[in-house]
Design an enzyme around this catalytic site. Structure first.
Site, mmCIF file in Angstrom:
data_model
loop_
_atom_site.group_PDB
_atom_site.id
_atom_site.type_symbol
_atom_site.label_atom_id
_atom_site.label_comp_id
_atom_site.label_asym_id
_atom_site.label_seq_id
_atom_site.Cartn_x
_atom_site.Cartn_y
_atom_site.Cartn_z
ATOM 1 N N GLU A 1 -3.937 7.213 -3.527
ATOM 2 C CA GLU A 1 -3.368 6.044 -3.265
ATOM 3 C C GLU A 1 -3.171 5.120 -4.139
ATOM 4 O O GLU A 1 -4.196 5.161 -5.069
ATOM 5 C CB GLU A 1 -4.190 5.525 -1.845
ATOM 6 C CG GLU A 1 -5.450 5.124 -1.773
ATOM 7 C CD GLU A 1 -6.142 4.413 -0.837
ATOM 8 O OE1 GLU A 1 -5.921 4.952 0.273
ATOM 9 O OE2 GLU A 1 -6.906 3.377 -1.019
ATOM 10 N N TYR B 1 1.034 -1.090 -0.083
ATOM 11 C CA TYR B 1 0.049 0.126 -0.067
ATOM 12 C C TYR B 1 0.900 1.368 0.059
ATOM 13 O O TYR B 1 1.778 1.260 0.828
ATOM 14 C CB TYR B 1 -1.118 0.048 1.371
ATOM 15 C CG TYR B 1 -1.642 1.327 1.448
ATOM 16 C CD1 TYR B 1 -2.938 1.344 0.915
ATOM 17 C CD2 TYR B 1 -1.090 2.372 2.124
ATOM 18 C CE1 TYR B 1 -3.733 2.630 0.955
ATOM 19 C CE2 TYR B 1 -1.873 3.630 2.275
ATOM 20 C CZ TYR B 1 -3.088 3.807 1.605
ATOM 21 O OH TYR B 1 -3.854 4.798 1.989
#
Ligand code: GDP
Ligand code: MN
Length: 377
Positions: free
Chosen positions: A189, A101
């Site tokens: 993101e 991530y």
């Protein structure tokens, strides 16, 4: 404003963040043709403004064009968290070795952007924080001096990223930081950022929220705006100059001013009721606007009773009453209406309403208790 995955990825690609090859499709046949073009496995991905599409069955792997076609048909017929799937992304299938991530968002308590990295990506950020908090590491970005490569390298080492991948990890993180600044993002993101079997990075999924207050300087992003479902009503409300948000309760309500609308909803909750919406009809509402507001409230089939709370000042009671009377006469309001009026000229207006057999109340508490009694049969 939230962007769809394919929109976010097109921005990634402009900033040299590697993304899988793929294209947008609107039909199962499109998906089949794209899949033939890409060869090999493909992933069919629902394009809706929601996270957790994978778990909802909106991300599926297809081995060949025929399978791509049938899975695409299935996904195009789905609803994910109440959102109809109208578009799908057909991407080349990727052999994944590891999912990471990588995201930047605003840390309001520090008043700074932060770079967040997890060595165990893929799931949503809340899950990662709950189940693998030790793998979630962060660096504060000083907006004046920017994001430093050593900060990124530090995070890379803390998630045990192989050293040969650090230079690319730095490049991708710096691109993300550039996007965050250029686009006035609140969050941007990559989840997952994957390491492929042949040891490259690929941004498999992207998510981005843009600060609505900055949209005026991003025509390129405004054109992405999707109007769908509930948002259609909200957009309609903006045309009349009021703000409407649909909620899950059964007491329709309207007030003049956002503060009064909030107070009305709070009072409904306080006495154990559930508001069906937030609606601020704004200051100086004309009869036409009041009628439009009532139409909007009644468009929600869960509404069992309507509560109108007006304090007369810039908004004139008599104008509001005209609007209410004409809606009720036109039988557009098929549920009981309770009106609470206060301020200038309110007595005359209350009398007019009483004559027309519309329920009135002297205080907000009284109005709310009446409204709740109607929802309990
Ligand atoms: P989200 O559920 O809305 O976040 O959708 P994602 O695009 O992140 O996909 C969810 C998961 O599907 C990813 O974390 C991957 O594990 C998997 N996935 C997505 N694309 C591919 C692919 O090309 N190959 C493989 N094997 N898995 C994929
Ligand atoms: Mn994802």
């Amino acid at each position: 404003m939230m962007l769809l995955e394919y929109q976010t990825k097109s921005i990634f690609s402009n900033y040299d963040i590697p993304i899988p090859r793929g294209r947008l499709a609107f039909s199962a046949l499109d998906a089949k043709l794209i899949s033939e073009e890409l060869r090999g496995q493909v992933v069919i991905k629902a394009q809706v403004l929601s996270s957790g599409r994978g778990k909802a069955g909106g991300v599926r792997l297809a081995k060949n064009p025929e399978e791509a076609e049938s899975l695409a048909a299935k996904i195009l017929g789905m609803e994910i968290r109440g959102l109809k799937v109208r578009k799908i992304l057909v991407d080349e299938g990727v052999d994944i070795r590891r999912e990471v991530y990588l995201g930047i968002s605003l840390d309001r308590s520090k008043r700074c952007p932060i770079l967040l990295v997890s060595g165990a990506g893929g799931g949503d950020i809340e899950e990662m924080a709950r189940y693998t908090p030790e793998k979630l590491v962060r660096e504060t970005i000083n907006p004046l001096t920017g994001l430093h490569d050593f900060q990124i390298n530090d995070l890379a080492s803390r998630i045990d990223l192989p050293r040969d991948l650090w230079p690319d990890f730095v490049k991708i993180s710096q691109s993300l930081w550039q996007i965050y600044q250029d686009k006035d993002a609140l969050t941007v993101e990559i989840n997952p950022l994957v390491i492929t079997a042949d040891n490259r990075f690929l941004a498999l999924d992207g998510k981005m929220y843009i600060d609505d207050n900055a949209l005026y300087r991003h025509a390129e992003i405004v054109q992405f705006k999707e109007i769908e479902g509930e948002e259609e009503i909200e957009a309609e409300a903006r045309k009349y100059g009021f703000s409407y948000v649909k909620l899950s309760g059964n007491i329709g309500c309207a007030a003049n001013g956002a503060g009064l609308a909030m107070a009305t909803m709070d009072t409904i909750q306080l006495w154990g009721g559930k508001p069906a919406n937030f609606l601020d009809i704004g200051g100086g509402a004309s009869p036409e606007r009041v009628t439009a507001a009532l139409d909007m409230i009644m468009s929600n089939s869960s509404v069992q009773v309507v509560l109108i709370n007006i304090i007369s000042a810039i908004t004139r009671c008599d104008e509001v009453v005209k609007g209410i009377l004409s809606s009720v006469k036109a039988s557009k309001v098929v549920v009981p209406v309770i009106v609470r009026l206060a301020g200038e000229n309110s007595e005359d207006c209350l009398n007019q309403l009483k004559e027309a057999k519309i329920l009135t109340a002297e205080s907000l508490n009284e109005a709310v208790k009446m409204a709740i009694s109607f929802t309990r049969g």
